[in-house]
Motif scaffolding. Sequence first.
Motif, mmCIF file in Angstrom:
data_model
loop_
_atom_site.group_PDB
_atom_site.id
_atom_site.type_symbol
_atom_site.label_atom_id
_atom_site.label_comp_id
_atom_site.label_asym_id
_atom_site.label_seq_id
_atom_site.Cartn_x
_atom_site.Cartn_y
_atom_site.Cartn_z
ATOM 1 N N GLU A 248 3.624 -42.277 -4.036
ATOM 2 C CA GLU A 248 4.320 -42.602 -2.742
ATOM 3 C C GLU A 248 3.047 -43.391 -1.934
ATOM 4 O OE1 GLU A 248 6.873 -42.257 -0.012
ATOM 5 O OE2 GLU A 248 7.106 -41.612 -2.101
ATOM 6 N N ARG A 249 2.041 -43.443 -2.100
ATOM 7 C CA ARG A 249 1.329 -44.296 -1.482
ATOM 8 C C ARG A 249 1.584 -45.211 -2.125
ATOM 9 N NH1 ARG A 249 -3.098 -42.354 -3.148
ATOM 10 N NH2 ARG A 249 -3.475 -40.732 -1.298
ATOM 11 N N ILE A 250 1.510 -45.774 -3.305
ATOM 12 C CA ILE A 250 2.510 -47.075 -3.522
ATOM 13 C C ILE A 250 3.659 -47.617 -3.312
ATOM 14 C CG2 ILE A 250 2.931 -48.928 -6.250
ATOM 15 C CD1 ILE A 250 0.331 -46.014 -7.549
ATOM 16 N N ARG A 251 4.689 -46.747 -3.147
ATOM 17 C CA ARG A 251 6.231 -47.271 -2.404
ATOM 18 C C ARG A 251 5.603 -47.416 -1.292
ATOM 19 N NH1 ARG A 251 9.492 -42.529 -5.571
ATOM 20 N NH2 ARG A 251 9.740 -42.993 -7.817
ATOM 21 N N ASP A 252 5.218 -46.417 -0.934
ATOM 22 C CA ASP A 252 5.169 -46.928 1.042
ATOM 23 C C ASP A 252 3.265 -46.787 1.419
ATOM 24 O OD1 ASP A 252 5.394 -47.004 3.960
ATOM 25 O OD2 ASP A 252 7.077 -45.323 4.368
ATOM 26 N N PRO A 253 2.409 -47.452 1.483
ATOM 27 C CA PRO A 253 1.170 -47.723 2.046
ATOM 28 C C PRO A 253 0.705 -47.646 2.880
ATOM 29 C CG PRO A 253 1.800 -50.149 0.726
ATOM 30 C CD PRO A 253 3.641 -49.424 0.499
ATOM 31 N N ARG A 254 1.868 -48.104 3.846
ATOM 32 C CA ARG A 254 1.917 -47.829 5.590
ATOM 33 C C ARG A 254 2.588 -46.235 6.006
ATOM 34 N NH1 ARG A 254 5.236 -52.343 8.996
ATOM 35 N NH2 ARG A 254 3.474 -50.901 10.604
ATOM 36 N N ARG A 255 2.003 -45.702 5.201
ATOM 37 C CA ARG A 255 2.769 -44.672 5.694
ATOM 38 C C ARG A 255 2.050 -43.802 5.260
ATOM 39 N NH1 ARG A 255 7.812 -42.226 7.561
ATOM 40 N NH2 ARG A 255 9.067 -44.193 6.918
ATOM 41 N N ARG A 256 1.532 -43.088 6.063
ATOM 42 C CA ARG A 256 -0.220 -42.057 6.255
ATOM 43 C C ARG A 256 1.073 -40.199 5.814
ATOM 44 N NH1 ARG A 256 -3.793 -41.334 10.405
ATOM 45 N NH2 ARG A 256 -2.115 -41.582 11.749
ATOM 46 N N ALA A 257 0.115 -39.794 5.098
ATOM 47 C CA ALA A 257 1.250 -38.566 4.142
ATOM 48 C C ALA A 257 0.142 -37.420 5.218
ATOM 49 C CB ALA A 257 0.640 -38.359 2.229
ATOM 50 N N LEU A 258 0.809 -35.947 4.576
ATOM 51 C CA LEU A 258 -0.253 -34.813 5.336
ATOM 52 C C LEU A 258 0.750 -33.939 4.566
ATOM 53 C CD1 LEU A 258 -2.315 -33.554 7.366
ATOM 54 C CD2 LEU A 258 -0.159 -32.178 8.686
ATOM 55 N N LEU A 259 -0.402 -33.472 3.433
ATOM 56 C CA LEU A 259 -0.381 -31.896 3.011
ATOM 57 C C LEU A 259 -0.263 -30.840 3.276
ATOM 58 C CD1 LEU A 259 0.357 -31.048 -0.634
ATOM 59 C CD2 LEU A 259 -2.043 -31.461 -0.873
ATOM 60 N N VAL A 260 0.491 -30.185 3.259
ATOM 61 C CA VAL A 260 1.262 -28.925 4.231
ATOM 62 C C VAL A 260 0.711 -27.703 2.485
ATOM 63 C CG1 VAL A 260 2.110 -26.881 5.572
ATOM 64 C CG2 VAL A 260 2.332 -29.187 5.752
ATOM 65 N N VAL A 261 0.137 -26.853 1.837
ATOM 66 C CA VAL A 261 -0.541 -26.053 1.428
ATOM 67 C C VAL A 261 -0.137 -24.688 1.799
ATOM 68 C CG1 VAL A 261 -2.091 -25.086 -0.508
ATOM 69 C CG2 VAL A 261 -1.994 -27.717 0.308
ATOM 70 N N VAL A 262 0.986 -23.767 1.449
ATOM 71 C CA VAL A 262 1.666 -23.001 2.184
ATOM 72 C C VAL A 262 1.854 -21.264 0.937
ATOM 73 C CG1 VAL A 262 3.229 -21.654 2.807
ATOM 74 C CG2 VAL A 262 3.571 -23.475 3.313
ATOM 75 N N THR A 263 0.120 -20.963 1.111
ATOM 76 C CA THR A 263 -0.780 -20.164 0.257
ATOM 77 C C THR A 263 -1.310 -19.001 0.424
ATOM 78 O OG1 THR A 263 -1.932 -19.707 -2.529
ATOM 79 C CG2 THR A 263 -2.642 -21.215 -0.165
ATOM 80 N N ASP A 264 -1.718 -17.765 -0.443
ATOM 81 C CA ASP A 264 -2.310 -17.110 0.182
ATOM 82 C C ASP A 264 -3.527 -17.250 0.047
ATOM 83 O OD1 ASP A 264 -2.179 -16.045 -2.381
ATOM 84 O OD2 ASP A 264 -0.921 -14.377 -2.322
ATOM 85 N N GLY A 265 -4.003 -18.733 -0.784
ATOM 86 C CA GLY A 265 -5.069 -18.558 -1.837
ATOM 87 C C GLY A 265 -5.327 -18.000 -3.363
ATOM 88 N N ARG A 266 -4.763 -17.564 -3.832
ATOM 89 C CA ARG A 266 -4.563 -16.922 -5.021
ATOM 90 C C ARG A 266 -4.656 -17.401 -6.391
ATOM 91 N NH1 ARG A 266 -2.740 -12.370 -2.191
ATOM 92 N NH2 ARG A 266 -4.306 -10.138 -2.670
ATOM 93 N N ALA A 267 -5.441 -17.498 -7.487
ATOM 94 C CA ALA A 267 -4.891 -18.500 -8.729
ATOM 95 C C ALA A 267 -5.320 -17.767 -9.842
ATOM 96 C CB ALA A 267 -6.308 -19.154 -8.583
ATOM 97 N N THR A 268 -4.194 -17.857 -10.333
ATOM 98 C CA THR A 268 -4.135 -16.385 -11.388
ATOM 99 C C THR A 268 -3.218 -17.180 -12.607
ATOM 100 O OG1 THR A 268 -1.582 -15.408 -11.271
ATOM 101 C CG2 THR A 268 -3.339 -14.315 -10.200
ATOM 102 N N ALA A 269 -3.711 -17.921 -12.429
ATOM 103 C CA ALA A 269 -2.966 -18.786 -14.430
ATOM 104 C C ALA A 269 -4.265 -18.990 -15.040
ATOM 105 C CB ALA A 269 -2.231 -20.072 -13.647
ATOM 106 N N GLY A 270 -4.455 -18.299 -15.810
ATOM 107 C CA GLY A 270 -5.814 -18.618 -17.134
ATOM 108 C C GLY A 270 -6.708 -17.973 -16.068
ATOM 109 N N SER A 271 -7.699 -17.723 -17.543
ATOM 110 C CA SER A 271 -9.105 -17.585 -17.208
ATOM 111 C C SER A 271 -9.819 -18.102 -15.624
ATOM 112 C CB SER A 271 -9.671 -17.463 -18.379
ATOM 113 O OG SER A 271 -10.046 -18.109 -19.295
ATOM 114 N N ASP A 272 -9.730 -19.573 -15.849
ATOM 115 C CA ASP A 272 -10.533 -19.881 -15.041
ATOM 116 C C ASP A 272 -10.001 -20.684 -14.073
ATOM 117 O OD1 ASP A 272 -8.924 -21.180 -17.087
ATOM 118 O OD2 ASP A 272 -10.317 -23.134 -16.995
ATOM 119 N N ALA A 273 -9.067 -20.112 -13.837
ATOM 120 C CA ALA A 273 -7.995 -20.348 -12.757
ATOM 121 C C ALA A 273 -8.716 -20.427 -11.137
ATOM 122 C CB ALA A 273 -6.511 -19.382 -12.156
#
Length: 722
Positions: free
Chosen positions: A620-645
């Motif tokens: 999206e930064r390539i398509r619209d370089p002037r528009r700034r982005a905000l990433l909103v991560v909605v999680t409890d913070g757990r990571a369980t997919a694999g031993s090195d998650a």
Amino acid sequence: MDDMVLALTLSAVSPAVGGVLIRGEKGTAKSTVVRALTTLLPPVTVLTGCRFSCDPAAPDPDCPDGPHPGGTSDNAHPGATSDATHSGGTSVTRPARLVELPVGATEDRVLGALHLERALRDGVTAYEPGLLASAHRGLLYVDEVNLLHDHLVDVLLDAAAMGRAMVEREGVSIAHAARFVLVGTMNPEEGELRPQLLDRFGLTVEVAASRDPSVRAEVTRRRLGYEADPDGFADRYAPADAERAERIATARRLLPSVRLDDDTLHRIATLCASFEVDGMRADLVTARTAMAHAAWSGRTWVTATDIRAAARLALPHRRRRDPFDPPGIEQERLDQALADAGLDQPDGPAPETDPPPQGPGPDGPDPGGPGGSPTPEDVERDVPGPVETQPASETSPAAETGAGADGPNGFRVPGDPSGPDGAEEPRHGREAAPTGGRALAADQPYRARLLVVPGIGAGAAGRRSPAVTTVGQTVRTTLPGAGPVGRPHLVATLWAAAPYQRLRGRRGPGLEVRPEDVRVPVRQGREGNLILFCVDASGSMAARQRMREVKTAVLSLLLDAYQRRDKVGLVTFRGNTADLALPPTSSVDVAATRLGDLPTGGRTPLAEGLLRAGEALRVERIRDPRRRALLVVVTDGRATAGSDAVPRSRHAARLLAAGGVRSVVIDCESGRIRLGLASALAGALGAEHLPLEQVAAGALTTAVRSRTDIRRPGAQASGRAA
């Protein structure tokens, strides 16, 4: 396409209807039909040399090019000069205009502005008309009207409400007539229309491409025929076009004679009241449309058929109270409302004054098309498009089992009679499949806390983060090329040129302005951002009430993004993978639908989710370089997919932080014992950490007030006294 043709025709018969909004999927010839309408409109008689298309029979007394013969001008701006001359009030007849308003047009181009060259050269205040002046007594067409900038929407709202365009800037005070038929086309996939502007459209229609192979083949055949011989193709339909144009002109002449008795008016009011529409515009538009339909049918009185046709076109878009509400009217509810208003009975026999049926066109009968006439069967047929969903009753089988129930926001809640909602983490090492999870409905959205991107941006005008934009408050001036491109700042330019007049040999009145004197304004306002949601849909989030709260919070943030003119995207992760459920778009209602259908369950591939979000932001930064982005991560913070998650998720977070991604982590962890994993993730991302309970603006205000009261001397005592 019959609804679209009928709506445009009725607007041509009665411009007071208020124009037409055409919603539909791409490739359905919306723009083609609108542009073809101009060839069917009656010609317009205007005063010779008047740039504002004044009617010789009733010239505008305040026309900037006046005074005209037969009218006076007591309010004309004394400093305005006219480039037009009038020879004894002569007039000329010309075709009606179709003026197209580009989405990227400037406010000066739309409203008109001071003629800068003449102001600097001659020292006079000369007004240069804009697109609204050209559209007077014609059509103003806006393609992709839902992408129109806010400042242009405000201009259109004012002109549509008053029938006049007002220009107050840089020493110019001008008002001129601007009555036009506003026609807009849009693709709902690219975002919805601002409610205030949506209500200004008198009629709205939904169009879609036919799924009938024979119809599609005929469309292709005609298109290829046109490309092979455009003139010959047009000649084939010239008689039908001329016949329809004559019928529009006849209906216009008949319209002042159409009667609307008190009983019919009361039925219209009853119909509109049953739909609980806001304001009185729906009643007025329905009445005007019914009268136009009667004139189009060759009658001088309004019948139930006219009101039914008007209701289908004038009411659907006025029932939307929320951007996530589906458009359109449920046919059963429309039938019931018509019955309650006494409009479900068939009309009596057609009077002898009705026009005879029109003959077939060049390729056979075409009801409602060129040379055709809409029949009562056409008027009463179902409206294509989305159908409103109703929540299942509490006593219905669907409500008892959960199967097929709808949530309060219309989100589908597939039931699962085999067990309670909300999958747990897989046990004994078995991996839950990414598909087959359960989707929970969200509660009613609330006013969300404002999330902004730090710093000063330079993106598209919006209502979220501070930015240097083309509209807003002027904070300073600068040389061209050192700031945003825009019109020169007149006062600053004159101030820059004034000290050097003697050195330039200027002795008389006026100023000599050189290119190095030009200054442009730097305006600070707010921009719209890209809000990319990265939502954890794994089993650890699947506890019934918790996931409902998560969806409600994200839905509230989506509503906030809609109000602030943001683009939104949605990344979800569960099982072993992460998916871009919705690429960045302006259509937040589509995002809400995808969120409502989001199932839960399985392990937590947090690293995959973060990396997928980073890739979406990069593209999206390539398509619209002037528009700034905000990433909103909605999680409890757990990571369980694999031993090195856990190490992989921290590494992915640090990569995003190193790439300059601005982010917020909404902590969904609950319970008495909290591990603080989401807080640690926020630290790795360099992000703001926000507990889920503080997403609501009211919750944050309450927390701040409570802390302030505790620190204030005597607060506890006063609280106990209270």
